[in-house]
Write an enzyme that holds these catalytic residues in place. Structure first.
Site, short mmCIF file in Angstrom:
data_model
loop_
_atom_site.label_atom_id
_atom_site.label_comp_id
_atom_site.label_asym_id
_atom_site.label_seq_id
_atom_site.Cartn_x
_atom_site.Cartn_y
_atom_site.Cartn_z
N HIS A 1 0.82 -1.21 0.00
CA HIS A 1 0.00 0.00 0.00
C HIS A 1 0.85 1.27 0.00
CE1 HIS A 1 -4.00 1.78 1.68
NE2 HIS A 1 -3.30 2.73 1.08
N ASP B 1 1.13 2.64 3.80
CA ASP B 1 0.22 3.71 3.36
C ASP B 1 1.02 5.00 3.12
OD1 ASP B 1 -2.04 5.05 2.56
OD2 ASP B 1 -2.91 5.27 4.55
#
Ligand SMILES: [Zn+2]
Length: 443
Positions: free
Chosen positions: A62, A307
């Site tokens: 991610h 992320d």
């Protein structure tokens, strides 16, 4: 071209290898095998891994690389440079670029830019819906053919449950995992931090944990209905983890990842109005953080993902309400992962599984996340006991938005090898190598 990574402590959960004094032989970009002492061939280039941990290459499921469209925040090349400096041999790029990756043309562009950079493997994730607008399904088959490894509308949670059901059914036909950013948009509307005691004190609009928990529960229900492979991104709440735990008990193909900032910091960190503590999902209260640590310990959490979400300093210099969500994370995640080992939350083998074996399994990357014979020669070499301080000024990312500048860490990637080629060597590698612990231990 042959490379012998000699005398390391090898951990490969895919083959139940967890032992010292082993060598790993790579040839022409692939793994030849894990060798015992005495079986090493002569006439090979040798990388001395004495006292170091040798693991299958780490895979970050991610990241946001901002190219195409916002190259002033990050390019695929700068993101890949930050990735290998952080120990990641593979990064999976979310589709919320400009244009959105909802077509084979954008998919191919991302892959080509990744190859041009020649550092980490860059695998694109395709959009679930056209433009990630939640209205019409994207051409998943064509994107799969072009090289996507999963589908997601990350950053734009899918509000319509019927649309999510169809997306899961469609993705299953192409053997693609559906990743969801769980955040019920009506419940979290206008929120800028976790809803709780600190949002009240600071006078900021909160996003309740329930917004994530409602969507996570819905996705698990739909995973049962559609039998799809469903992966919940950056889980940050107790309720979402409980939903995943129940789904696993039912034998559903549901998995989840957590991001280091969510187990490291609480919403109290927002109290200085530092916009580097603003991300989505937000930093949560200590009860949720405790639930994440429990999930990391008991196996409910499958993967660690960063992320990584770079933003320009001018954007993050805005008031807390106005600043964009997100922080960088590629270069701090492994150090923060080692914190879990040093604190006794998980062991080294579990850390490797969370960063490598499991992400490969979830995305169906058969020749990654393993040191099995014939797999790609992607290797992360780590020193669990190297003490260092993260200095954002030396980051390879184009952006500087991190709450971890100046953070003292113990444990780092010291070399990153992609397809048999050393693409990153720690600047202090000579010093690390001289110290030679002899044995990998967690002190
Ligand atoms: Zn997200």
């Amino acid at each position: 071209m042959r490379l012998l990574i000699a005398n390391g402590y090898v951990i490969d959960p895919s083959q139940n290898i967890n032992t010292g004094g082993k060598s790993l032989l790579l040839e022409d970009g692939r793994v030849v095998g894990v060798l015992n002492r005495g079986d090493e061939p002569a006439d090979v280039e040798v990388f001395d891994a004495t006292g170091l941990l040798v693991a299958p290459g780490f895979i970050d499921m991610h990241v946001h690389l901002r190219e195409p469209g916002q190259e002033y925040k990050e390019t695929i090349a700068s993101g890949a440079a930050a990735a290998v400096a952080g120990g990641w041999t593979t990064i999976c790029a979310m589709p919320n670029t400009d244009p959105v990756n909802d077509s084979p043309a954008v998919t191919r562009f991302v892959i080509e830019q990744g190859q041009r950079a020649g550092l980490a493997n860059v695998f694109p994730i395709g959009a679930l819906t056209k433009g990630s607008a939640g209205k019409e399904l994207a051409e998943m088959g064509e994107m799969k053919h072009a090289g996507i490894v999963a589908v997601s509308d990350d950053g734009r949670p899918v509000a319509n449950s019927e649309m999510m059901r169809r997306a899961m059914e469609y993705a299953t036909g192409f053997d693609l995992t559906v990743i969801d950013h769980c955040q019920e948009p009506a419940l979290s509307k206008n929120g800028v931090m976790h809803e709780g005691r600190w949002s009240l004190i600071l006078g900021l609009k909160g996003m309740p944990a329930a917004a994530e928990e409602v969507d996570a529960t819905r996705d698990c229900v739909l995973a049962k209905l559609t039998k799809a492979r469903v992966h919940l991104a950056h889980v940050s709440t107790r309720g979402a983890l409980d939903a995943v735990r129940r789904a696993k008990e039912l034998g559903l193909q549901v998995s989840c990842e957590v991001a280091p900032h969510h187990w490291t910091l609480t919403d109290e960190a927002v109290s200085e109005y530092d916009t580097n503590t603003k991300m989505s999902p937000p930093l949560r209260s200590s009860d949720h953080v405790g639930a994440l640590l429990e999930g990391l310990r008991d196996g409910t959490v499958d993967a660690i993902a960063t992320d990584h979400a770079p933003h320009h300093a001018d954007e993050k210099a805005l008031e807390f309400d106005q600043a964009p969500f997100g922080i960088t994370g590629l270069e701090t995640a492994v150090g923060l992962g080692f914190d879990l080992v040093h604190q006794g939350v998980i062991d080294l083998e579990r850390l490797v599984a969370l960063c490598s074996t499991n992400p490969a399994r979830i995305f169906g990357l058969a020749e990654r996340g393993t040191l099995r014979q014939g797999a790609w020669g992607d290797v992360t070499i780590l020193d669990p006991n190297f003490e260092w301080t993260f200095d954002v000024a030396r980051s390879k990312s184009k952006s500087r938005n991190t709450p971890f500048d100046g953070r003292k860490l113990k444990g780092a990637a010291v070399a990153t090898i992609v397809a048999g080629r050393v693409v990153y060597l720690h600047p202090e590698f000579e010093r690390i190598n001289e110290r030679k612990h002899g044995e990998v231990s967690v002190q």
